[in-house]
Design a protein around this motif. Structure first.
Motif, PDB file in Angstrom:
ATOM      1  N   ALA A 163     -65.085  -9.349  30.209  1.00  0.00           N
ATOM      2  CA  ALA A 163     -65.068  -8.293  29.203  1.00  0.00           C
ATOM      3  C   ALA A 163     -66.427  -7.608  29.094  1.00  0.00           C
ATOM      4  O   ALA A 163     -66.514  -6.372  29.065  1.00  0.00           O
ATOM      5  CB  ALA A 163     -64.647  -8.872  27.858  1.00  0.00           C
ATOM      6  N   LEU A 164     -67.496  -8.393  29.044  1.00  0.00           N
ATOM      7  CA  LEU A 164     -68.830  -7.811  28.942  1.00  0.00           C
ATOM      8  C   LEU A 164     -69.151  -6.957  30.165  1.00  0.00           C
ATOM      9  O   LEU A 164     -69.722  -5.859  30.045  1.00  0.00           O
ATOM     10  CB  LEU A 164     -69.875  -8.909  28.778  1.00  0.00           C
ATOM     11  CG  LEU A 164     -69.917  -9.631  27.425  1.00  0.00           C
ATOM     12  CD1 LEU A 164     -70.861 -10.830  27.494  1.00  0.00           C
ATOM     13  CD2 LEU A 164     -70.362  -8.680  26.312  1.00  0.00           C
ATOM     14  N   ALA A 165     -68.776  -7.445  31.343  1.00  0.00           N
ATOM     15  CA  ALA A 165     -69.060  -6.702  32.578  1.00  0.00           C
ATOM     16  C   ALA A 165     -68.299  -5.387  32.639  1.00  0.00           C
ATOM     17  O   ALA A 165     -68.750  -4.433  33.279  1.00  0.00           O
ATOM     18  CB  ALA A 165     -68.729  -7.557  33.792  1.00  0.00           C
ATOM     19  N   SER A 166     -67.157  -5.315  31.968  1.00  0.00           N
ATOM     20  CA  SER A 166     -66.362  -4.084  31.981  1.00  0.00           C
ATOM     21  C   SER A 166     -66.975  -2.995  31.108  1.00  0.00           C
ATOM     22  O   SER A 166     -66.630  -1.821  31.254  1.00  0.00           O
ATOM     23  CB  SER A 166     -64.945  -4.374  31.486  1.00  0.00           C
ATOM     24  OG  SER A 166     -64.908  -4.534  30.070  1.00  0.00           O
ATOM     25  N   GLY A 167     -67.854  -3.370  30.199  1.00  0.00           N
ATOM     26  CA  GLY A 167     -68.441  -2.417  29.264  1.00  0.00           C
ATOM     27  C   GLY A 167     -67.773  -2.400  27.909  1.00  0.00           C
ATOM     28  O   GLY A 167     -68.192  -1.655  27.013  1.00  0.00           O
ATOM     29  N   ALA A 168     -66.730  -3.230  27.731  1.00  0.00           N
ATOM     30  CA  ALA A 168     -66.058  -3.300  26.435  1.00  0.00           C
ATOM     31  C   ALA A 168     -66.923  -4.045  25.426  1.00  0.00           C
ATOM     32  O   ALA A 168     -67.618  -5.007  25.784  1.00  0.00           O
ATOM     33  CB  ALA A 168     -64.714  -4.000  26.573  1.00  0.00           C
ATOM     34  N   VAL A 179     -68.486 -20.959  22.221  1.00  0.00           N
ATOM     35  CA  VAL A 179     -68.898 -19.606  22.601  1.00  0.00           C
ATOM     36  C   VAL A 179     -70.396 -19.511  22.365  1.00  0.00           C
ATOM     37  O   VAL A 179     -70.855 -19.509  21.222  1.00  0.00           O
ATOM     38  CB  VAL A 179     -68.147 -18.533  21.790  1.00  0.00           C
ATOM     39  CG1 VAL A 179     -68.687 -17.143  22.117  1.00  0.00           C
ATOM     40  CG2 VAL A 179     -66.655 -18.607  22.064  1.00  0.00           C
ATOM     41  N   GLU A 180     -71.142 -19.465  23.453  1.00  0.00           N
ATOM     42  CA  GLU A 180     -72.595 -19.417  23.340  1.00  0.00           C
ATOM     43  C   GLU A 180     -73.052 -18.006  22.974  1.00  0.00           C
ATOM     44  O   GLU A 180     -72.454 -17.013  23.380  1.00  0.00           O
ATOM     45  CB  GLU A 180     -73.243 -19.835  24.668  1.00  0.00           C
ATOM     46  CG  GLU A 180     -72.846 -21.227  25.145  1.00  0.00           C
ATOM     47  CD  GLU A 180     -73.322 -22.337  24.212  1.00  0.00           C
ATOM     48  OE1 GLU A 180     -74.300 -22.094  23.459  1.00  0.00           O
ATOM     49  OE2 GLU A 180     -72.739 -23.429  24.238  1.00  0.00           O
ATOM     50  N   ALA A 181     -74.126 -17.932  22.198  1.00  0.00           N
ATOM     51  CA  ALA A 181     -74.687 -16.639  21.823  1.00  0.00           C
ATOM     52  C   ALA A 181     -75.188 -15.918  23.069  1.00  0.00           C
ATOM     53  O   ALA A 181     -75.715 -16.529  24.004  1.00  0.00           O
ATOM     54  CB  ALA A 181     -75.819 -16.833  20.825  1.00  0.00           C
ATOM     55  N   ALA A 182     -75.010 -14.609  23.091  1.00  0.00           N
ATOM     56  CA  ALA A 182     -75.478 -13.784  24.199  1.00  0.00           C
ATOM     57  C   ALA A 182     -75.765 -12.387  23.664  1.00  0.00           C
ATOM     58  O   ALA A 182     -75.164 -11.960  22.676  1.00  0.00           O
ATOM     59  CB  ALA A 182     -74.427 -13.726  25.308  1.00  0.00           C
ATOM     60  N   PRO A 183     -76.691 -11.665  24.291  1.00  0.00           N
ATOM     61  CA  PRO A 183     -77.020 -10.318  23.813  1.00  0.00           C
ATOM     62  C   PRO A 183     -75.776  -9.419  23.749  1.00  0.00           C
ATOM     63  O   PRO A 183     -75.021  -9.327  24.717  1.00  0.00           O
ATOM     64  CB  PRO A 183     -78.013  -9.807  24.868  1.00  0.00           C
ATOM     65  CG  PRO A 183     -78.629 -11.053  25.431  1.00  0.00           C
ATOM     66  CD  PRO A 183     -77.528 -12.063  25.441  1.00  0.00           C
ATOM     67  N   GLY A 184     -75.569  -8.807  22.601  1.00  0.00           N
ATOM     68  CA  GLY A 184     -74.463  -7.875  22.446  1.00  0.00           C
ATOM     69  C   GLY A 184     -73.116  -8.506  22.202  1.00  0.00           C
ATOM     70  O   GLY A 184     -72.130  -7.800  21.972  1.00  0.00           O
ATOM     71  N   LEU A 185     -73.027  -9.832  22.250  1.00  0.00           N
ATOM     72  CA  LEU A 185     -71.746 -10.524  22.069  1.00  0.00           C
ATOM     73  C   LEU A 185     -71.513 -10.843  20.592  1.00  0.00           C
ATOM     74  O   LEU A 185     -72.358 -11.458  19.946  1.00  0.00           O
ATOM     75  CB  LEU A 185     -71.723 -11.820  22.880  1.00  0.00           C
ATOM     76  CG  LEU A 185     -70.474 -12.695  22.723  1.00  0.00           C
ATOM     77  CD1 LEU A 185     -69.242 -11.997  23.273  1.00  0.00           C
ATOM     78  CD2 LEU A 185     -70.677 -14.055  23.396  1.00  0.00           C
ATOM     79  N   SER A 186     -70.375 -10.427  20.081  1.00  0.00           N
ATOM     80  CA  SER A 186     -69.965 -10.839  18.734  1.00  0.00           C
ATOM     81  C   SER A 186     -69.248 -12.184  18.833  1.00  0.00           C
ATOM     82  O   SER A 186     -68.645 -12.500  19.864  1.00  0.00           O
ATOM     83  CB  SER A 186     -69.030  -9.792  18.124  1.00  0.00           C
ATOM     84  OG  SER A 186     -69.717  -8.571  17.916  1.00  0.00           O
ATOM     85  N   ASP A 206     -72.227  -2.576  16.483  1.00  0.00           N
ATOM     86  CA  ASP A 206     -72.878  -3.455  15.521  1.00  0.00           C
ATOM     87  C   ASP A 206     -72.333  -4.871  15.705  1.00  0.00           C
ATOM     88  O   ASP A 206     -71.359  -5.261  15.056  1.00  0.00           O
ATOM     89  CB  ASP A 206     -72.605  -2.959  14.102  1.00  0.00           C
ATOM     90  CG  ASP A 206     -73.275  -3.823  13.033  1.00  0.00           C
ATOM     91  OD1 ASP A 206     -74.190  -4.603  13.397  1.00  0.00           O
ATOM     92  OD2 ASP A 206     -72.887  -3.715  11.855  1.00  0.00           O
ATOM     93  N   PRO A 207     -72.915  -5.669  16.617  1.00  0.00           N
ATOM     94  CA  PRO A 207     -72.399  -7.012  16.878  1.00  0.00           C
ATOM     95  C   PRO A 207     -72.331  -7.855  15.606  1.00  0.00           C
ATOM     96  O   PRO A 207     -73.218  -7.809  14.759  1.00  0.00           O
ATOM     97  CB  PRO A 207     -73.404  -7.604  17.882  1.00  0.00           C
ATOM     98  CG  PRO A 207     -74.018  -6.412  18.536  1.00  0.00           C
ATOM     99  CD  PRO A 207     -74.082  -5.358  17.463  1.00  0.00           C
ATOM    100  N   VAL A 208     -71.275  -8.611  15.497  1.00  0.00           N
ATOM    101  CA  VAL A 208     -71.034  -9.466  14.333  1.00  0.00           C
ATOM    102  C   VAL A 208     -71.059 -10.915  14.803  1.00  0.00           C
ATOM    103  O   VAL A 208     -70.323 -11.274  15.723  1.00  0.00           O
ATOM    104  CB  VAL A 208     -69.665  -9.142  13.701  1.00  0.00           C
ATOM    105  CG1 VAL A 208     -69.356 -10.123  12.582  1.00  0.00           C
ATOM    106  CG2 VAL A 208     -69.632  -7.711  13.199  1.00  0.00           C
TER     107      VAL A 208
END
Length: 219
Positions: A163-168, A179-186, A206-208
């Protein structure tokens, strides 16, 4: 689908244990966790290499899928909050796609129970499965929308990577694996904590993080 909307991971794990045991080998819970979110052909290859299953990949896939489909036909084990969120999205007129590495044989009956999905992308219908972005890019294309205007909701590392690689904009919901924290991941501990306002914030950039220590108190 598996793990995010429906709690079928125990079904898959039970089928894996059964198959490995039938070949005289052992299969641990940790081994099973490695398969979460993988394309079925990848999981089948791991069962051959680590589980000692002496069958062709296609036969392994057929066995696992058959076992899980049998159980889903008896009962769909919905994740908490899943049906409520899908209903809210439907009421708001938000187009939805189901993007799963399960095959259509399993995905279609689950989707039919909700009537919530305009598009279904299945593992047996893509050339490159998760963690490749192709499944999500294809879903956005079929919906007729820009993938960057979509929120992808996932539970597995491979799904989140896809999902992240797709740009979504991506929301990771904990199910079987952390679910490990990652930049831009809610992140969220459950779909019960996710509503339309949450998704609107995420898609607006606005990541949550509802798994952050300050957000874990009961509400």
């Amino acid at each position: 689908m598996d793990g995010t909307l429906v709690d079928t991971e125990p079904y898959w794990m039970a089928a894996e244990h059964e198959l490995v045991a039938a070949h005289g080998e052992s299969w641990s819970h940790e081994d099973a966790l490695m398969l979460v979110g993988n394309p079925l052909t990848v999981s089948a290859q791991i069962l051959r290499e680590r589980g000692g299953v002496r069958l062709p990949v296609e036969d392994i896939v057929r066995f696992l899928l058959g076992r899980v489909v049998e159980q889903v036909r008896e009962r769909v084990p919905w994740q908490p909050g899943a049906r409520e969120l899908l209903a809210a999205l439907g009421d708001a007129g938000v187009p939805c796609a189901l993007v799963t590495m399960s095959y259509r044989e399993l995905a279609q009956p689950v989707a039919d129970r909700t009537g919530a999905f305009d598009v279904i992308v299945c593992g047996d219908e893509v050339e490159r499965g998760k963690p490749d972005p192709q499944p999500y890019l294809l879903a956005a294309e079929r919906l007729g929308v820009d993938v960057t205007r979509c929120v992808a909701i996932e539970d597995s590392p491979s799904g989140i990577a896809s999902a992240l690689a797709s740009g979504a904009a991506t929301l990771g919901v904990e199910a079987v694996v952390p679910v490990e924290a990652a930049p831009g991941l809610s992140r969220a501990p459950s779909l019960e904590r996710v509503d339309l306002a949450t998704l609107a914030r995420i898609v607006a950039g606005d990541p949550v993080d509802l798994l952050a220590p300050s957000e874990l108190s009961p509400r």
